[in-house]
Design an enzyme around this catalytic site. Structure first.
Site, mmCIF file in Angstrom:
data_model
loop_
_atom_site.group_PDB
_atom_site.id
_atom_site.type_symbol
_atom_site.label_atom_id
_atom_site.label_comp_id
_atom_site.label_asym_id
_atom_site.label_seq_id
_atom_site.Cartn_x
_atom_site.Cartn_y
_atom_site.Cartn_z
ATOM 1 N N LYS A 1 -5.625 -2.302 6.554
ATOM 2 C CA LYS A 1 -4.219 -2.563 6.219
ATOM 3 C C LYS A 1 -4.149 -3.759 5.258
ATOM 4 C CE LYS A 1 -2.606 0.733 8.743
ATOM 5 N NZ LYS A 1 -1.995 1.901 8.121
ATOM 6 N N GLY B 1 0.823 -1.212 0.000
ATOM 7 C CA GLY B 1 0.000 0.000 0.000
ATOM 8 C C GLY B 1 0.850 1.252 0.000
ATOM 9 N N ARG C 1 -6.783 -6.143 10.373
ATOM 10 C CA ARG C 1 -5.859 -6.694 11.383
ATOM 11 C C ARG C 1 -6.529 -6.937 12.729
ATOM 12 N NH1 ARG C 1 -0.288 -3.439 9.697
ATOM 13 N NH2 ARG C 1 0.351 -5.016 8.162
ATOM 14 N N SER D 1 -3.150 9.456 7.951
ATOM 15 C CA SER D 1 -2.412 8.542 7.080
ATOM 16 C C SER D 1 -1.180 9.209 6.494
ATOM 17 C CB SER D 1 -3.312 8.046 5.943
ATOM 18 O OG SER D 1 -2.518 7.454 4.940
ATOM 19 N N ARG E 1 -7.742 -3.025 -1.311
ATOM 20 C CA ARG E 1 -7.602 -1.872 -0.407
ATOM 21 C C ARG E 1 -8.059 -0.570 -1.065
ATOM 22 N NH1 ARG E 1 -1.825 -2.302 2.389
ATOM 23 N NH2 ARG E 1 -2.752 -0.664 3.684
ATOM 24 N N ASP F 1 1.165 -0.019 13.053
ATOM 25 C CA ASP F 1 1.508 -1.349 12.542
ATOM 26 C C ASP F 1 1.886 -2.326 13.656
ATOM 27 O OD1 ASP F 1 1.080 -0.556 9.929
ATOM 28 O OD2 ASP F 1 3.167 0.029 9.606
HETATM 29 C C1 S3P Z 1 3.273 3.983 6.074
HETATM 30 C C2 S3P Z 1 2.158 4.513 6.655
HETATM 31 C C3 S3P Z 1 1.175 3.726 7.418
HETATM 32 C C4 S3P Z 1 1.710 2.344 7.772
HETATM 33 C C5 S3P Z 1 2.412 1.688 6.624
HETATM 34 C C6 S3P Z 1 3.606 2.547 6.186
HETATM 35 C C7 S3P Z 1 4.197 4.870 5.337
HETATM 36 O O1 S3P Z 1 0.021 3.551 6.608
HETATM 37 O O2 S3P Z 1 0.658 1.509 8.215
HETATM 38 O O3 S3P Z 1 2.904 0.411 6.984
HETATM 39 O O4 S3P Z 1 5.343 4.461 5.057
HETATM 40 O O5 S3P Z 1 3.785 6.004 5.031
HETATM 41 P P1 S3P Z 1 -1.178 4.653 6.587
HETATM 42 O O6 S3P Z 1 -0.700 5.835 5.862
HETATM 43 O O7 S3P Z 1 -2.302 3.945 5.872
HETATM 44 O O8 S3P Z 1 -1.480 4.903 8.034
#
Ligand code: S3P
Length: 446
Positions: free
Chosen positions: A354, A101, A358, A174, A129, A327
């Site tokens: 996620k 993601g 989770r 986020s 997602r 996470d």
């Molecule tokens: C991340 C942001 C988080 C995290 C992901 C890594 C990043 O996601 O859960 O593992 O590197 O910006 P969200 O932006 O959906 O919170």
């Protein structure tokens, strides 16, 4: 890419003491950003300590498809010859981000303000997602997106040829959405502003400043206001990626619950936007110390020392801490099952979207292994059984989610009977050396 191969069932047997030094891989968030910003700079960025997990390798391939030269010189040692802001070429193939993601959302942002059409896809987990959280703000720049129903991949984005700068207040906490907007703002004229109510990981802001972009962060009425001046020339950097606190979480939590353990996890980034788990564990009474605290590459870093802690107590984890440990709740729930009393984790609805849902994945697996779990849309609670009292003995599903698979493996190390997962293959997305590293410490994984 995970999720395309044969499932890899794994079993974790009750383990003797874990001891030794656990050198976990490079930070996943910083690794993705190093490759993407390196590809948007003019000249050669040099990276050491890059995480060579599948997620990051997929981002490296994507940067090549956009015209950057990305070369591996040795383990963790990479260079990226960037094409400059606005210099991405139109890829002639679909961009497959596998399980990631972070990869797909950041790359969508980086390519959104260049007049090229790009089609993105991923594995079965990623293609479920939601992407509208990114494509909605990108539309404000003038980017068009067409995907499957519910804003899901596969999806094509046509970048804005004449982008306008954007002012955007994040509707969800986020870092991926924040970063996508900032990366898109790089090729828009004028100032792009992102406002966040809750501080999420700030690696993009720190790295943009490091690459020479004009970026300011102010606190206004309790909110973080980030202002980026568009169309800079980014200068290439030399980047030493710190080790990943989200990966460190697994040997740390395992050491706390396996009798007699004493494990040192050196060189872990303790950026306050990432370190919520360690604060929580200390509140629970964990014997977790920070040794040799120092600053490296502008980030606070320490060696973590975790020792068996049989007297941990359940706590209420405050919702305002959620972004800094989003996470880490799956593996925290495993520690909570081995503490005494209830651990309540609130303000965590982002966990449901996620790599898997989770909360649901952990709740089902913990219950099967004899632990009582309550849940609501935005919270969940684990009833701790006390040290060494988790029955175990059941099979769990990992749902193509690396952190779920690793959390159940940690559960098995301290349970009375082995814990199984149906598929440990996704572990390779973020922590490819998990099995040899944990085995070397004394875990029994088969
Ligand atoms: C991340 C942001 C988080 C995290 C992901 C890594 C990043 O996601 O859960 O593992 O590197 O910006 P969200 O932006 O959906 O919170």
């Amino acid at each position: 890419m995970s999720g395309h191969g044969t499932p890899m069932p794994m079993t974790s047997l009750p383990a003797g003491p874990l001891s030794g030094v656990a050198e976990v891989p490079g930070d996943k968030s910083i690794s993705h950003r190093s490759l993407i910003l390196g590809a948007m700079a003019v000249g050669e960025t040099r990276i050491t300590g890059l995480l060579e997990g599948e997620d990051v390798i997929d981002t490296a391939k994507a940067m090549r498809a956009f015209g950057a030269e990305v070369i591996q010189h040795g383990p963790g040692d990479w260079s990226v010859h960037g094409v400059g802001v606005g210099g991405f070429a139109e890829p002639d193939q679909v961009i497959d981000c596998g399980n990631s993601g972070t990869g797909v959302r950041l790359i969508m942002g980086a390519a959104a303000t260049t007049g090229i059409a790009v089609t993105y896809t991923g594995d079965a987990s990623l293609n479920k997602r939601p992407m509208a959280r990114v494509t909605d703000p990108l539309a404000l720049f003038g980017t068009q997106a067409v995907g499957r129903s519910g804003g899901r991949l596969p999806m094509t984005l046509v970048g804005a040829a004449d982008p306008v700068p954007v002012r955007y207040e994040l509707p969800v906490p986020s870092a991926q959405v924040k970063s996508a907007v900032l990366l898109a703002g790089l090729n828009a004229p004028g100032q792009t502003v992102v406002i966040e109510e809750e501080a999420t990981r700030d690696h993009t802001e720190r790295m943009l400043a490091g690459f020479g972009a004009e970026i300011t962060v102010e606190e206004v009425d309790g909110k973080r206001v980030i202002t980026l001046t568009g169309q800079p020339e980014l200068s290439p950097q030399v980047i030493a990626v710190p080790r990943d606190p989200s990966s460190a979480a697994f040997p740390v939590c395992a050491a706390l619950i396996v009798p007699g353990s004493d494990v040192l996890v050196p060189g872990i980034g303790l950026n306050p936007t990432r370190a919520g788990l360690f604060t929580t564990l200390r509140e629970m009474g964990a014997d977790l110390t920070y040794e040799n605290e120092r600053i490296e590459g502008g980030e606070p870093v320490a060696d973590l020392r975790a020792r068996y802690s049989p007297d941990m107590k359940g706590v209420d984890v405050p919702p305002e801490r959620a972004a800094s440990m989003i996470d880490e709740y799956p593996v925290l729930s495993v520690v909570a099952a081995n503490a005494s009393g209830r651990t309540l984790m609130a303000g965590v609805k982002e966990m449901r979207i996620k790599e898997s849902d989770r909360i649901d994945a952990m709740a089902v697996g913990l219950r099967a292994n004899g632990v009582t779990v309550d849940e609501g849309e935005d919270w969940w609670a684990v009833e701790g059984l006390g040290a060494g009292n988790v029955p175990g003995g059941a099979a769990c599903q990992s749902h193509l989610d690396h952190r779920i698979a690793m959390s159940f493996m940690v559960l098995g190390m301290a349970a009375k009977a082995p814990v199984r997962v149906d598929d440990g293959a996704p572990i390779a997305t973020s922590f490819p050396i998990f099995v040899p590293l944990m085995t070397e410490l004394g875990a029994k994984l088969a």
